[in-house]
Design a protein around this motif. Structure first.
Motif, short mmCIF file in Angstrom:
data_model
loop_
_atom_site.label_atom_id
_atom_site.label_comp_id
_atom_site.label_asym_id
_atom_site.label_seq_id
_atom_site.Cartn_x
_atom_site.Cartn_y
_atom_site.Cartn_z
N LEU A 70 1.01 -0.77 0.52
CA LEU A 70 0.71 -0.25 0.07
C LEU A 70 0.99 0.83 0.00
CD1 LEU A 70 -2.99 -0.56 2.17
CD2 LEU A 70 -2.91 0.89 -0.05
N ASP A 71 2.36 1.40 0.17
CA ASP A 71 2.65 1.91 0.21
C ASP A 71 3.44 2.97 -0.88
OD1 ASP A 71 3.55 2.94 3.03
OD2 ASP A 71 5.34 0.84 3.37
N ALA A 72 3.27 1.58 -2.16
CA ALA A 72 3.81 2.16 -3.78
C ALA A 72 2.51 2.38 -3.54
CB ALA A 72 4.49 0.51 -3.95
N CYS A 93 8.71 12.52 -3.22
CA CYS A 93 7.58 11.97 -2.26
C CYS A 93 9.01 10.56 -1.84
CB CYS A 93 7.21 10.70 -3.50
SG CYS A 93 6.47 9.34 -2.25
N GLU A 94 8.49 10.76 -0.33
CA GLU A 94 8.84 8.84 0.40
C GLU A 94 9.79 8.11 -0.17
OE1 GLU A 94 7.88 8.97 4.90
OE2 GLU A 94 7.09 7.06 3.84
N GLU A 95 8.39 7.38 -1.00
CA GLU A 95 8.51 6.40 -1.36
C GLU A 95 10.17 6.61 -3.15
OE1 GLU A 95 8.09 3.85 0.03
OE2 GLU A 95 6.89 4.49 2.10
N ILE A 96 10.60 7.79 -3.29
CA ILE A 96 10.68 8.25 -4.63
C ILE A 96 12.42 8.39 -4.72
CG2 ILE A 96 10.91 9.04 -6.96
CD1 ILE A 96 6.89 8.64 -6.33
N MET A 114 5.23 14.88 -0.22
CA MET A 114 4.49 13.77 0.25
C MET A 114 4.78 13.40 1.41
SD MET A 114 2.25 11.76 -2.86
CE MET A 114 2.73 11.27 -3.74
N ASP A 115 4.35 12.56 2.52
CA ASP A 115 4.50 10.95 2.29
C ASP A 115 2.77 10.36 2.39
OD1 ASP A 115 4.52 9.37 3.86
OD2 ASP A 115 5.05 9.85 6.10
N PRO A 116 2.69 9.36 0.93
CA PRO A 116 1.58 9.44 0.59
C PRO A 116 1.28 7.95 1.64
CG PRO A 116 3.70 8.23 -0.71
CD PRO A 116 3.66 9.33 0.43
N LEU A 117 1.60 7.43 2.33
CA LEU A 117 1.07 6.45 3.15
C LEU A 117 1.37 6.86 4.69
CD1 LEU A 117 0.62 3.92 4.95
CD2 LEU A 117 -0.70 4.18 2.49
N ASP A 118 1.19 6.88 5.91
CA ASP A 118 1.97 7.08 6.56
C ASP A 118 1.49 6.32 8.12
OD1 ASP A 118 4.05 9.36 8.82
OD2 ASP A 118 1.77 9.23 9.75
N GLY A 119 2.23 5.93 8.65
CA GLY A 119 1.71 4.66 9.39
C GLY A 119 2.14 3.38 8.81
N SER A 120 2.77 3.05 8.25
CA SER A 120 3.29 1.28 7.52
C SER A 120 3.23 0.57 8.41
CB SER A 120 3.99 0.98 7.05
OG SER A 120 4.82 2.64 6.05
N SER A 121 3.46 0.29 9.51
CA SER A 121 3.52 -0.24 10.53
C SER A 121 2.21 -0.39 10.84
CB SER A 121 4.55 -0.77 11.40
OG SER A 121 3.95 0.67 12.59
MN MN Z 1 5.37 6.32 4.32
#
Ligand code: MN
Ligand code: AHG
Ligand code: MN
Length: 325
Positions: A70-72, A93-96, A114-121
């Motif tokens: 879901l991060d991706a 982006c945090e992921e890129i 952006m941090d598109p998905l925060d709270g991955s855990s």
């Molecule tokens: Mn994140």
């Protein structure tokens, strides 16, 4: 914080708030991209387990962290939305690893970090997660490249975040204003539910990862001891959800440097700056323990920073405890 007399839709709100202000030229398109991406993502999150999109991709991102599916998905979703908006020149982006550019016409007058998905855990365990956005004006006089994004957070013109929780909310901050919208899950439309949000005077909550205590300096240990007195600890492990609760109910969040996270854990450009901007517009503060986070000139897009975020008095008390130790 006041309840609006009627639940304006996000487009209606944008029309009344931004139409007359040249400063926010095109901001409604950027906010539409966020709300549209949030609606799409919300459905994927709710259906994630059944659709087989929980768990990891097997990759490690530029942060050195394991990438969740879901991060991706969230990163791809928002990158596409910002591209389609026609208003965003570049997204970091945090992921890129490297920022993505979409165009340099006059209309492309915004940058989003952006941090598109925060709270991955928390994705796989049915706990609140979110998305965080810092919104900047593009400097049309300068070449558009990764270095041109290294500006202090005080230059943000807006910030927004989404919490996918017991309901899905979108909070938008511009100079002096913080407003909350709640999504109608049947339509995906966001409606204004609170306007002119400010931190309450009371501070019932503090949020910190207590498991890091042995790695803190004496100053942090003393600061957290001071917070304990009469307050309840609330720590979700999704910064955006911890921040939202503390904003509405009152309190402070801290993730400082320690012997393992020597520069702190959270990301300056994707997490600390946008939420710091919201905090300040709501009458709160943001600090790295020494200085205002928003005044830091970044040296690297993915850099980390110690973060103290929330009620002004509490952030000040923590700063003083750090200083006097
Ligand atoms: Mn994140
Ligand atoms: P992300 O999911 O974007 O990598 O961010 C996770 C962050 C933040 O949401 C949270 O406050 C913090 O990591 C939790 O860290 P600990 O598990 O070390 O407490
Ligand atoms: Mn995060």
């Amino acid at each position: 914080m006041t309840s609006p007399p009627q639940h304006l839709t996000l487009p209606e709100f944008c029309e009344s708030r931004y139409e007359t202000s040249g400063l926010y030229d095109g901001l409604e398109s950027v906010l539409h991209a966020i709300s549209s991406g949030a609606y799409a993502l919300e459905k994927q999150i709710r259906n994630g387990n059944l659709a087989g999109i929980l768990g990891t991709t097997g990759e490690v991102n530029i942060q050195g962290e394991i990438v969740q599916q879901l991060d991706a998905i969230s990163s791809d979703t928002f990158v596409q939305e910002f591209k389609d908006s026609g208003r965003v020149a570049m997204v970091g982006c945090e992921e890129i690893e490297h920022p993505v550019s979409f165009g340099e016409t006059e209309k492309h007058n915004y940058i989003v970090l952006m941090d598109p998905l925060d709270g991955s855990s928390n994705i796989d365990v049915a706990v609140s997660i979110g998305s965080i956005f810092g919104i900047w004006k593009r400097d049309q006089q300068k070449a558009l490249n990764a270095e041109s994004l290294l500006r202090p957070g005080i230059e943000q013109v807006a910030a927004a975040y989404v919490v996918y929780g017991s309901c899905t909310v979108l909070v938008i901050a511009t100079e002096g204003n913080v407003d909350e919208f709640t999504m109608d899950p049947a339509t995906g439309m966001f409606h204004l539910t609170s306007t002119d949000i400010k931190y309450p005077d009371k501070t019932p909550y503090y949020s910190v990862n207590d498991g890091n205590t042995a790695r803190w300096t004496n100053g942090i240990v003393q600061a957290v001891d001071g917070l304990r007195n009469g307050r309840s600890q609330r720590y979700i492990g999704s910064l955006v959800a911890d921040f939202h609760r503390n904003l509405i109910k009152g309190g402070v969040f801290l993730y400082t440097a320690d012997t393992k996270n020597i520069d702190g854990r959270l990301r300056l450009m994707y997490e600390a700056n946008p939420l710091g901007y919201v905090s300040v517009q709501a009458g709160g503060e943001v600090s790295d323990g020494i200085q205002n986070i928003l005044e830091i000139t970044p040296h690297e897009l993915h850099q980390r920073a110690p973060l103290i975020l929330g009620n002004k008095e509490l952030v000040k008390k923590i700063r003083e405890a750090i200083k006097s130790s």
